[in-house]
Design a protein around this motif. Structure first.
Motif: not given
Ligand code: FES
Length: 159
Positions: A69-78
């Motif tokens: 349930g915790v989001p992981f947002i790769p750097v520079g990605r949407s």
């Protein structure tokens, strides 16, 4: 001997160019160089003056400590990547209203531009966003996820 006489010229001295001829030559050179630069400019037109964008497919390794349930947002990605018991999925973080990047919040995602709010699965909680955040295609290869930001998948698709 008078002081108004022109100095004696040698036969080896070049002929002086009359002013009218000089101005004619200068205008010819100006015209020719203008045409040359205009032609060079026209030859460059077919080439688009834009930078290529990075590929919309990318690999990302989820942190081993990533909680369900915790989001992981790769750097520079949407996209935001999630991992839970059913698998991995990716939710676009581009707001469906006018394209701002939404930010993770305690209730899902909040858009900083006009206040839209989204659930963690992308559903619209509060407008003005007209549509939910789309889910993106993910394939898992060992510990590595291959995400394609251009391909949407039905909501609920986990791998
Ligand atoms: S761009 Fe997100 S609410 Fe307007």
């Amino acid at each position: 001997m008078s002081t108004n006489e022109s100095p004696q010229r040698s036969r080896l001295d070049p002929e002086p160019i009359p002013r009218r001829d000089f101005l004619g030559m200068a205008s010819l050179w100006a015209t020719a160089s203008t045409l040359a630069f205009a032609t060079l400019g026209m030859l460059r037109l077919p080439k688009a003056a834009v930078l290529s964008s990075p590929s919309k497919k990318f690999r990302a390794q989820l942190p081993s400590t990533l909680l369900p349930g915790v989001p992981f947002i790769p750097v520079g990605r949407s996209v935001a990547l999630f991992r839970d018991e059913q698998g991995v999925h990716a939710v676009s973080i581009t707001c469906t209203h006018l394209g701002c990047i939404v930010k993770p919040s305690a209730t899902g995602f909040d858009c900083p531009c006009h206040g839209s709010r989204f659930a963690p699965d992308g559903k619209v909680i509060r407008g003005p966003a007209p549509a939910p955040l789309p889910w993106r295609k993910v394939t898992v290869d060992g510990d590595v996820c291959l995400v394609d930001e251009d391909v949407s998948v039905p909501v609920g698709t986990k791998v």
